[in-house]
Design an enzyme around this catalytic site. Structure first.
Site, mmCIF file in Angstrom:
data_model
loop_
_atom_site.group_PDB
_atom_site.id
_atom_site.type_symbol
_atom_site.label_atom_id
_atom_site.label_comp_id
_atom_site.label_asym_id
_atom_site.label_seq_id
_atom_site.Cartn_x
_atom_site.Cartn_y
_atom_site.Cartn_z
ATOM 1 N N CYS A 216 0.795 -1.204 0.118
ATOM 2 C CA CYS A 216 0.182 -0.054 0.036
ATOM 3 C C CYS A 216 0.707 1.357 -0.170
ATOM 4 C CB CYS A 216 -0.990 -0.106 1.144
ATOM 5 S SG CYS A 216 -0.160 0.175 2.706
ATOM 6 N N HIS B 248 -1.658 1.337 7.604
ATOM 7 C CA HIS B 248 -2.333 1.435 6.476
ATOM 8 C C HIS B 248 -1.832 2.603 5.608
ATOM 9 C CE1 HIS B 248 -4.337 0.160 2.876
ATOM 10 N NE2 HIS B 248 -5.238 0.870 3.060
ATOM 11 N N ASN C 202 -8.396 4.616 -1.317
ATOM 12 C CA ASN C 202 -7.755 3.385 -1.006
ATOM 13 C C ASN C 202 -7.343 2.604 -2.106
ATOM 14 O OD1 ASN C 202 -6.972 1.339 1.190
ATOM 15 N ND2 ASN C 202 -9.077 1.024 1.988
#
EC number: 3.4.22.-
Length: 442
Positions: A135, A277, A406
């Site tokens: 990510c 994240h 995201n």
């Protein structure tokens, strides 16, 4: 055997929990969900996944029936426990407590009341990192894509950049490929490398350990510097995101984040410092959490089948991050369509705060937010609640939100986006570790 033993233990746990719906309602909801997400199981695994799904369906119903600004749903992660979700899709939390209050260079700009870089054409479509804890690379390319677009001026040159380039080639800077990394280290690589290749020339494979295939002839963008945002300051983050998309790290560990569907996300249990994240802030806005609007393409009919979505592995290996790199190392959105990092859905389709999902009246069917409505019973308000975790006092909503991109594909959230609470004490640490690059205009 270890996975099966774990699932057997889950069976005992979930079977003993109080059920909120009839068995027919659960079974029909699970059948519809499996069809929508193209999920199949072995005979040994099916019942365990079914029990987990039932528990998640109960959680979604309990949360939504309280009424509030956050709407949960039976999304792509509805057949895994929160522990599986954390282990498989998130990295080891990075402790950002030492960063809070660290002063950075002032960002001199007067922020507009609302900003949405998607509407300006500065944001590429939602991507999907697949079974790779990369990510950090998606957050990096996102802010670099935006910076390059803005620097291109009248050319308006939006180029999708290569995450695989960063995964394969930035390990000497301290990143660890699919096992984790930091956006700032990736920025340093791009600066010293004098560019990053385009995604079309260096496509995403969701695989680690590959030879670096960077080619100067395929460079899609260059950056000359990057800047950190004053840690913990949402005002500084607003000033930065007024100028360009910003890479941020957040706490995405809670079950409410796992099962997020729409609305303004606020979680009292979120940590402002334990970050697992990496995502991208592409703007901010304000609006009533109860106002109606597009539900990101999710049907509010009773069938809950929706469009076909990519299947997510429920038993993939966890992506452990190396020390100090977990703030953006989470392995999120690990779906089986990993080889394709860009989804077909275009960015910029979300508008306004999302409302709760309407329920149908068919026996045993569910709404898009996963609420069973058999004979008109049991669905609740569907408008969400900001305190499903039951921990801590719920701070009054400001109605303000960050627009966050995201990298879990379009089957999660609002077509891959989430509205995260803004000006509410740095909820989920969104301003704790934020940074953005400055692109070359060449």
């Amino acid at each position: 055997m270890r996975v099966l033993s774990f699932l057997c233990l889950l069976l005992v746990s979930y079977a003993s929990a109080k059920q909120q719906f009839s068995e027919l309602q659960y079974r029909n909801a699970f059948t519809n969900w499996m069809q929508a997400h193209q999920r199949t199981y072995s005979s040994e695994e099916f019942n365990a996944r079914y029990q987990i799904f039932k528990s998640n369906m109960d959680y979604v119903h309990q949360w939504n029936s309280k009424g509030g600004e956050t709407v949960l749903g039976l999304n792509v992660f509805a057949d895994i426990t929160n522990q599986e979700y954390r282990t498989t899709y998130l990295g080891t939390p990075f402790d950002g407590s030492a960063l809070i209050g660290t002063e950075e260079e002032k960002i001199f700009s007067t922020p507009a009341p609302t900003v949405d870089w998607r509407a300006q054409g500065a944001v590429t479509p939602i991507k999907n990192q697949g079974q790779c804890g990369g990510c950090w690379s998606f957050s990096t390319t996102g802010s670099t894509e935006g910076a390059h677009f803005i620097a291109s001026g009248t050319k308006k040159d939006l180029v999708s950049l290569s995450e695989q380039n960063l995964i394969d080639c930035s390990k000497s800077y301290g990143n660890n490929g699919c096992e984790g990394g930091l956006m700032t280290l990736a920025f340093e690589y791009i600066i010293n490398n004098k560019g990053i290749d385009t995604e079309s020339s260096y496509p995403y494979t969701a695989e680690d350990g590959k030879e670096c295939k960077f080619k100067t002839s395929n460079i899609g963008a260059q950056i000359v510097s990057y800047q950190n945002v004053t840690s913990g300051s949402e005002a500084s983050l607003q000033s930065a995101s007024n100028n360009a998309p910003v890479s941020v790290a957040i706490d995405a560990s809670n079950e409410s984040f796992q099962l997020y569907e729409s609305g303004i996300y606020y979680e009292p249990a979120c940590s402002p410092t334990q970050l697992d994240h990496g995502v991208l802030v592409v703007g901010y806005g304000s609006g009533s959490s109860s106002s109606s609007g597009s539900s990101s393409g999710k049907s509010s009919s009773s069938s809950s089948t929706g469009g076909k979505t990519s299947s997510s592995s429920s038993s993939g290996k966890a992506s452990s991050s190396s020390s100090g790199k977990a703030s953006s190392s989470s392995s999120s959105g690990k779906t089986s369509s990993a080889a394709s990092s860009t989804s077909g859905s275009q960015s910029g389709s979300q508008s306004g705060s999302q409302s709760g999902q309407s329920t149908g009246s068919q026996s045993g069917q569910t709404s898009a937010s996963g609420q069973a409505s058999a004979s008109g019973s049991g669905s609740g308000s569907g408008s969400g609640s900001g305190s499903g975790s039951g921990s801590g006092a719920v701070e009054a909503s400001s109605g303000n939100y960050w627009i966050v991109k995201n990298s879990w594909g379009t089957s999660w959230g609002m077509d891959g986006y989430i509205f995260m609470s803004k000006d509410r004490n740095n909820n989920c640490g969104i301003a704790t570790m934020a940074s953005f690059p400055t692109a070359s205009s060449n």
